[in-house]
Design a protein around this motif. Structure first.
Motif, PDB file in Angstrom:
ATOM      1  N   THR A  36       0.814  -1.313   0.065  1.00 19.19           N
ATOM      2  CA  THR A  36       0.152   0.098  -0.135  1.00 19.19           C
ATOM      3  C   THR A  36       0.939   1.233  -0.177  1.00 19.19           C
ATOM      4  O   THR A  36       0.653   2.201  -0.858  1.00 19.19           O
ATOM      5  N   LEU A  40       1.402   4.519  -3.220  1.00 18.92           N
ATOM      6  CA  LEU A  40       1.210   5.836  -3.129  1.00 18.92           C
ATOM      7  C   LEU A  40       2.275   6.553  -3.942  1.00 18.92           C
ATOM      8  O   LEU A  40       3.392   6.180  -3.961  1.00 18.92           O
ATOM      9  N   ASP A  44       2.859  11.703  -1.341  1.00 15.99           N
ATOM     10  CA  ASP A  44       2.298  11.048  -0.337  1.00 15.99           C
ATOM     11  C   ASP A  44       3.149  10.191   0.816  1.00 15.99           C
ATOM     12  O   ASP A  44       2.720  10.078   1.889  1.00 15.99           O
ATOM     13  N   GLN A  45       3.894   9.331   0.000  1.00 17.43           N
ATOM     14  CA  GLN A  45       4.835   8.572   0.796  1.00 17.43           C
ATOM     15  C   GLN A  45       5.492   9.558   1.954  1.00 17.43           C
ATOM     16  O   GLN A  45       5.767   9.076   3.170  1.00 17.43           O
ATOM     17  N   LEU A  71      -6.075   2.795   3.919  1.00 17.56           N
ATOM     18  CA  LEU A  71      -5.740   2.974   2.640  1.00 17.56           C
ATOM     19  C   LEU A  71      -5.800   1.774   1.747  1.00 17.56           C
ATOM     20  O   LEU A  71      -6.287   1.646   0.723  1.00 17.56           O
ATOM     21  N   ARG A  79      -6.212   5.422  -3.979  1.00 10.77           N
ATOM     22  CA  ARG A  79      -5.662   5.534  -2.539  1.00 10.77           C
ATOM     23  C   ARG A  79      -4.969   6.999  -2.410  1.00 10.77           C
ATOM     24  O   ARG A  79      -5.350   7.543  -1.291  1.00 10.77           O
ATOM     25  N   ALA A  80      -4.517   7.455  -3.310  1.00 12.05           N
ATOM     26  CA  ALA A  80      -3.929   8.949  -3.108  1.00 12.05           C
ATOM     27  C   ALA A  80      -5.208  10.057  -3.042  1.00 12.05           C
ATOM     28  O   ALA A  80      -5.093  10.761  -2.054  1.00 12.05           O
ATOM     29  N   PHE A  83      -6.317   9.475   0.378  1.00 12.28           N
ATOM     30  CA  PHE A  83      -5.333   9.761   1.437  1.00 12.28           C
ATOM     31  C   PHE A  83      -5.675  11.224   2.035  1.00 12.28           C
ATOM     32  O   PHE A  83      -5.563  11.857   2.898  1.00 12.28           O
TER      33      PHE A  83
END
Length: 95
Positions: A36, A40, A44-45, A71, A79-80, A83
């Motif tokens: 997961t 990203l 975002d990471q 997520l 996912r982005a 988030f």
């Protein structure tokens, strides 16, 4: 000149500590949580790694793992977006 060198050393120490902390959390994540995290975008990471708690302390590995669990329930392509919705509507404003 010595002051400049000291400033550079301190900057590298702080960055190194953040990277080491991220690697420590990575070792604690499950395979699904790692997948997961890898899905990203890089920005975002970095947000996950640098996330702060309400009291200003860095988010611990358990918090990050829980976030990645949430997520992970979304399809990779969403996912982005998910988030960012969490950041906007749920979490304390991040820098």
């Amino acid at each position: 000149m010595k002051l400049l060198l000291l400033g550079g050393f301190l900057s590298l120490s702080i960055v190194g500590a953040a990277v080491a902390r991220a690697e420590d959390c990575n070792a604690k994540f499950t395979d699904d949580q790692r997948k997961t995290f890898a899905s990203l975008p890089p920005e975002d990471q970095q947000s996950v790694v640098k996330m702060k708690m309400k009291n200003g302390a860095s988010a611990n590995c358990d918090f990050q793992a829980g976030l990645l669990e949430m997520l992970g329930n979304f399809p990779p392509e969403e996912r982005a977006k998910s988030f960012h919705q969490l950041l906007k509507g749920t979490f304390v404003k991040q820098d």
